[in-house]
Design a protein around this motif. Structure first.
Motif, PDB file in Angstrom:
ATOM      1  N   TYR A   1      -8.432  -1.671   9.047  1.00 50.14           N
ATOM      2  CA  TYR A   1      -7.003  -2.348   8.429  1.00 50.14           C
ATOM      3  C   TYR A   1      -6.207  -3.140   9.529  1.00 50.14           C
ATOM      4  CZ  TYR A   1      -7.533   0.980   4.398  1.00 50.14           C
ATOM      5  OH  TYR A   1      -7.736   1.710   3.322  1.00 50.14           O
TER       6      TYR A   1
ATOM      7  N   HIS B   1     -12.616  -3.829   4.337  1.00 49.73           N
ATOM      8  CA  HIS B   1     -13.136  -3.674   3.061  1.00 49.73           C
ATOM      9  C   HIS B   1     -13.382  -5.124   2.487  1.00 49.73           C
ATOM     10  CE1 HIS B   1      -8.882  -3.360   3.245  1.00 49.73           C
ATOM     11  NE2 HIS B   1      -8.903  -3.645   1.820  1.00 49.73           N
TER      12      HIS B   1
ATOM     13  N   ARG C   1     -12.932   0.894   1.356  1.00 53.89           N
ATOM     14  CA  ARG C   1     -11.970   1.433   1.886  1.00 53.89           C
ATOM     15  C   ARG C   1     -12.184   2.735   2.553  1.00 53.89           C
ATOM     16  NH1 ARG C   1      -6.865   0.137   0.200  1.00 53.89           N
ATOM     17  NH2 ARG C   1      -6.751  -1.131  -1.645  1.00 53.89           N
TER      18      ARG C   1
ATOM     19  N   SER D   1     -12.948   1.630   5.774  1.00 54.24           N
ATOM     20  CA  SER D   1     -11.920   1.039   6.571  1.00 54.24           C
ATOM     21  C   SER D   1     -10.907   2.309   7.131  1.00 54.24           C
ATOM     22  CB  SER D   1     -11.015   0.237   5.754  1.00 54.24           C
ATOM     23  OG  SER D   1     -11.628  -1.122   5.744  1.00 54.24           O
TER      24      SER D   1
ATOM     25  N   TYR E   1       0.704  -1.208  -0.013  1.00 53.44           N
ATOM     26  CA  TYR E   1      -0.088  -0.041  -0.020  1.00 53.44           C
ATOM     27  C   TYR E   1       0.890   1.272   0.022  1.00 53.44           C
ATOM     28  CZ  TYR E   1      -3.724   3.373   1.239  1.00 53.44           C
ATOM     29  OH  TYR E   1      -4.498   4.176   1.337  1.00 53.44           O
TER      30      TYR E   1
ATOM     31  N   GLU F   1     -13.032  -1.121  -3.263  1.00 52.38           N
ATOM     32  CA  GLU F   1     -12.143  -0.036  -3.200  1.00 52.38           C
ATOM     33  C   GLU F   1     -12.607   1.101  -3.037  1.00 52.38           C
ATOM     34  OE1 GLU F   1      -9.038  -0.810  -3.638  1.00 52.38           O
ATOM     35  OE2 GLU F   1      -8.943  -2.770  -4.357  1.00 52.38           O
TER      36      GLU F   1
END
Length: 194
Positions: free
Chosen positions: A163, A176, A153, A156, A65, A149
């Protein structure tokens, strides 16, 4: 080598299956919309049934990431910032709905959505040998990817624990991933060359 054992013949022809009543059929007869599964070409980088699936843990996903953020930041600085400077649009507004905020958000989400849809992985995941997969073995659909996504996201990121739970769940899923029924796995590392 030939054999009269029907079980060995079925293994030699994996596209045939038998239901509980003993009726034989094949996958090509089934409705392709119902059984939209991943083809052999799409599964080649993913673990096979003989190899155990290795789910990617928190730190591998974290480093991938970070690399993706470098890529997105570079795209913003190479493309977006010069365009905004040429049009004399301010680059340093702190407003959530400032033009620069909207443009960078579009590049961020477009990068993750398009890379995941067309390649099953972003550049960061490619470097670290990771791939996003559907837990049911189906091909990733637009709705799954957009939900994972974009909406997933956002949730999250809002709830940071979304996460962190990757480190504690058995399939190493973030919030997610749980919503979209996906996970991130390690690609097969040592493919044999034929």
């Amino acid at each position: 080598m030939t054999s009269n054992d029907p079980n060995e013949r079925e293994l030699a022809r994996p596209d045939a299956w038998q239901d509980e009543g003993g009726n034989k059929s094949s996958f090509d007869e089934a409705d392709p919309a119902v059984n939209e599964t991943i083809t052999q070409e799409e599964t080649s980088p993913i673990q096979t049934a003989a190899d155990p699936i290795r789910f990617a843990g928190f730190w591998m996903r974290f480093w991938a990431y970070l690399l993706d953020l470098v890529v997105v930041g570079s795209v913003d600085r190479i493309l977006i910032n010069p365009i905004f400077r040429a049009l004399d649009i301010p680059l340093h507004e702190s407003n959530l709905f400032a033009p620069i905020s909207i443009a960078t958000a579009i590049t961020f989400y477009a990068y993750f959505v398009l890379m995941t849809k067309f390649f099953g992985q972003t550049l960061g995941k490619m470097v670290f040998g990771l791939r996003v997969v559907n837990l049911e073995g189906k091909k990733l659909t637009w709705s799954t990817i957009l939900f994972r996504e974009w909406i997933g996201r956002f949730i999250s990121a809002t709830i940071f624990v979304g996460y962190v739970i990757v480190a504690f769940l058995p399939k190493k899923q973030g919030l997610h991933d749980l919503f979209a029924e996906t996970s991130v796995v390690h690609e097969r590392q040592n493919e044999q060359v034929v």
